[in-house]
Design a protein around this motif. Structure first.
Motif, PDB file in Angstrom:
ATOM      1  N   GLN A   1     -11.878   2.405-117.214  1.00  0.00           N
ATOM      2  CA  GLN A   1     -11.454   1.013-117.102  1.00  0.00           C
ATOM      3  C   GLN A   1     -10.449   0.869-115.970  1.00  0.00           C
ATOM      4  O   GLN A   1      -9.634   1.744-115.736  1.00  0.00           O
ATOM      5  CB  GLN A   1     -10.836   0.545-118.413  1.00  0.00           C
ATOM      6  N   PHE A   2     -10.537  -0.255-115.286  1.00  0.00           N
ATOM      7  CA  PHE A   2      -9.624  -0.593-114.215  1.00  0.00           C
ATOM      8  C   PHE A   2      -8.938  -1.904-114.557  1.00  0.00           C
ATOM      9  O   PHE A   2      -9.502  -2.742-115.258  1.00  0.00           O
ATOM     10  CB  PHE A   2     -10.376  -0.765-112.886  1.00  0.00           C
ATOM     11  N   THR A   3      -7.746  -2.080-114.021  1.00  0.00           N
ATOM     12  CA  THR A   3      -7.098  -3.376-114.165  1.00  0.00           C
ATOM     13  C   THR A   3      -7.874  -4.378-113.303  1.00  0.00           C
ATOM     14  O   THR A   3      -8.670  -3.991-112.440  1.00  0.00           O
ATOM     15  CB  THR A   3      -5.630  -3.329-113.687  1.00  0.00           C
ATOM     16  N   GLU A   4      -7.607  -5.640-113.521  1.00  0.00           N
ATOM     17  CA  GLU A   4      -8.285  -6.669-112.724  1.00  0.00           C
ATOM     18  C   GLU A   4      -7.954  -6.505-111.249  1.00  0.00           C
ATOM     19  O   GLU A   4      -8.828  -6.637-110.392  1.00  0.00           O
ATOM     20  CB  GLU A   4      -7.912  -8.074-113.213  1.00  0.00           C
ATOM     21  N   ALA A   5      -6.695  -6.195-110.946  1.00  0.00           N
ATOM     22  CA  ALA A   5      -6.291  -5.997-109.543  1.00  0.00           C
ATOM     23  C   ALA A   5      -7.026  -4.799-108.937  1.00  0.00           C
ATOM     24  O   ALA A   5      -7.470  -4.858-107.787  1.00  0.00           O
ATOM     25  CB  ALA A   5      -4.788  -5.803-109.445  1.00  0.00           C
ATOM     26  N   GLU A   6      -7.169  -3.722-109.697  1.00  0.00           N
ATOM     27  CA  GLU A   6      -7.895  -2.548-109.200  1.00  0.00           C
ATOM     28  C   GLU A   6      -9.361  -2.881-108.958  1.00  0.00           C
ATOM     29  O   GLU A   6      -9.929  -2.487-107.941  1.00  0.00           O
ATOM     30  CB  GLU A   6      -7.782  -1.390-110.190  1.00  0.00           C
ATOM     31  N   ARG A   7      -9.966  -3.624-109.896  1.00  0.00           N
ATOM     32  CA  ARG A   7     -11.371  -4.017-109.738  1.00  0.00           C
ATOM     33  C   ARG A   7     -11.556  -4.869-108.485  1.00  0.00           C
ATOM     34  O   ARG A   7     -12.514  -4.676-107.741  1.00  0.00           O
ATOM     35  CB  ARG A   7     -11.883  -4.789-110.956  1.00  0.00           C
ATOM     36  N   GLU A   8     -10.655  -5.806-108.274  1.00  0.00           N
ATOM     37  CA  GLU A   8     -10.746  -6.664-107.088  1.00  0.00           C
ATOM     38  C   GLU A   8     -10.639  -5.832-105.817  1.00  0.00           C
ATOM     39  O   GLU A   8     -11.399  -6.040-104.870  1.00  0.00           O
ATOM     40  CB  GLU A   8      -9.655  -7.733-107.123  1.00  0.00           C
ATOM     41  N   ASP A   9      -9.702  -4.893-105.794  1.00  0.00           N
ATOM     42  CA  ASP A   9      -9.521  -4.047-104.620  1.00  0.00           C
ATOM     43  C   ASP A   9     -10.746  -3.160-104.390  1.00  0.00           C
ATOM     44  O   ASP A   9     -11.234  -3.050-103.258  1.00  0.00           O
ATOM     45  CB  ASP A   9      -8.268  -3.189-104.779  1.00  0.00           C
ATOM     46  N   LEU A  10     -11.254  -2.552-105.445  1.00  0.00           N
ATOM     47  CA  LEU A  10     -12.431  -1.693-105.306  1.00  0.00           C
ATOM     48  C   LEU A  10     -13.658  -2.488-104.867  1.00  0.00           C
ATOM     49  O   LEU A  10     -14.432  -2.041-104.014  1.00  0.00           O
ATOM     50  CB  LEU A  10     -12.702  -0.956-106.618  1.00  0.00           C
TER      51      LEU A  10
ATOM     52  N   PHE B   1     -19.383 -11.389-106.856  1.00  0.00           N
ATOM     53  CA  PHE B   1     -20.164 -11.088-108.058  1.00  0.00           C
ATOM     54  C   PHE B   1     -21.027  -9.849-107.851  1.00  0.00           C
ATOM     55  O   PHE B   1     -21.077  -8.964-108.697  1.00  0.00           O
ATOM     56  CB  PHE B   1     -21.038 -12.297-108.440  1.00  0.00           C
ATOM     57  N   GLU B   2     -21.718  -9.777-106.721  1.00  0.00           N
ATOM     58  CA  GLU B   2     -22.583  -8.632-106.432  1.00  0.00           C
ATOM     59  C   GLU B   2     -21.775  -7.342-106.270  1.00  0.00           C
ATOM     60  O   GLU B   2     -22.173  -6.286-106.744  1.00  0.00           O
ATOM     61  CB  GLU B   2     -23.418  -8.872-105.168  1.00  0.00           C
ATOM     62  N   ALA B   3     -20.619  -7.453-105.603  1.00  0.00           N
ATOM     63  CA  ALA B   3     -19.756  -6.280-105.426  1.00  0.00           C
ATOM     64  C   ALA B   3     -19.231  -5.795-106.774  1.00  0.00           C
ATOM     65  O   ALA B   3     -19.177  -4.593-107.030  1.00  0.00           O
ATOM     66  CB  ALA B   3     -18.604  -6.604-104.485  1.00  0.00           C
ATOM     67  N   ASP B   4     -18.884  -6.728-107.644  1.00  0.00           N
ATOM     68  CA  ASP B   4     -18.402  -6.356-108.974  1.00  0.00           C
ATOM     69  C   ASP B   4     -19.520  -5.694-109.782  1.00  0.00           C
ATOM     70  O   ASP B   4     -19.276  -4.719-110.504  1.00  0.00           O
ATOM     71  CB  ASP B   4     -17.852  -7.575-109.707  1.00  0.00           C
ATOM     72  N   ALA B   5     -20.736  -6.211-109.657  1.00  0.00           N
ATOM     73  CA  ALA B   5     -21.875  -5.615-110.360  1.00  0.00           C
ATOM     74  C   ALA B   5     -22.143  -4.203-109.846  1.00  0.00           C
ATOM     75  O   ALA B   5     -22.430  -3.290-110.635  1.00  0.00           O
ATOM     76  CB  ALA B   5     -23.120  -6.492-110.198  1.00  0.00           C
ATOM     77  N   LEU B   6     -22.051  -4.003-108.537  1.00  0.00           N
ATOM     78  CA  LEU B   6     -22.239  -2.674-107.961  1.00  0.00           C
ATOM     79  C   LEU B   6     -21.146  -1.732-108.446  1.00  0.00           C
ATOM     80  O   LEU B   6     -21.419  -0.580-108.803  1.00  0.00           O
ATOM     81  CB  LEU B   6     -22.257  -2.753-106.438  1.00  0.00           C
TER      82      LEU B   6
END
Length: 78
Positions: free
Chosen positions: A5-14, A33-38
């Motif tokens: 699991q990542f924090t929301e900030a980590e997910r956004e950065d990744l 959305f596509e980047a988050d799905a990947l």
């Protein structure tokens, strides 16, 4: 194994890093959305392999340090 699991900030950065990478390497633009799905796919399907390699690497470092300590202790044995 526990879910990665990542924090929301980590997910956004990744996700942003994935977007930048794909744009630079292939000219492919991904939306958020596509980047988050990947990122979700990579995390769920491949994350365990990266995690396990990290554990193996940490184990090797620890074993080397313990061998050094063992050698140092052997030197002071009377």
């Amino acid at each position: 194994m526990a879910r990665i699991q990542f924090t929301e900030a980590e997910r956004e950065d990744l996700a942003r890093q994935l977007q930048d990478f794909l744009l630079e390497e292939s000219g492919q633009e991904l939306g958020r959305f596509e980047a988050d799905a990947l990122l979700t796919f990579i995390t769920e399907e491949m994350g365990g392999a990266f995690y396990n390699q990290g554990v193996r690497d940490a184990r090797a470092v620890l074993q080397a340090k313990l061998a050094d300590i063992d050698d140092a202790l052997e030197e002071i044995v009377i």
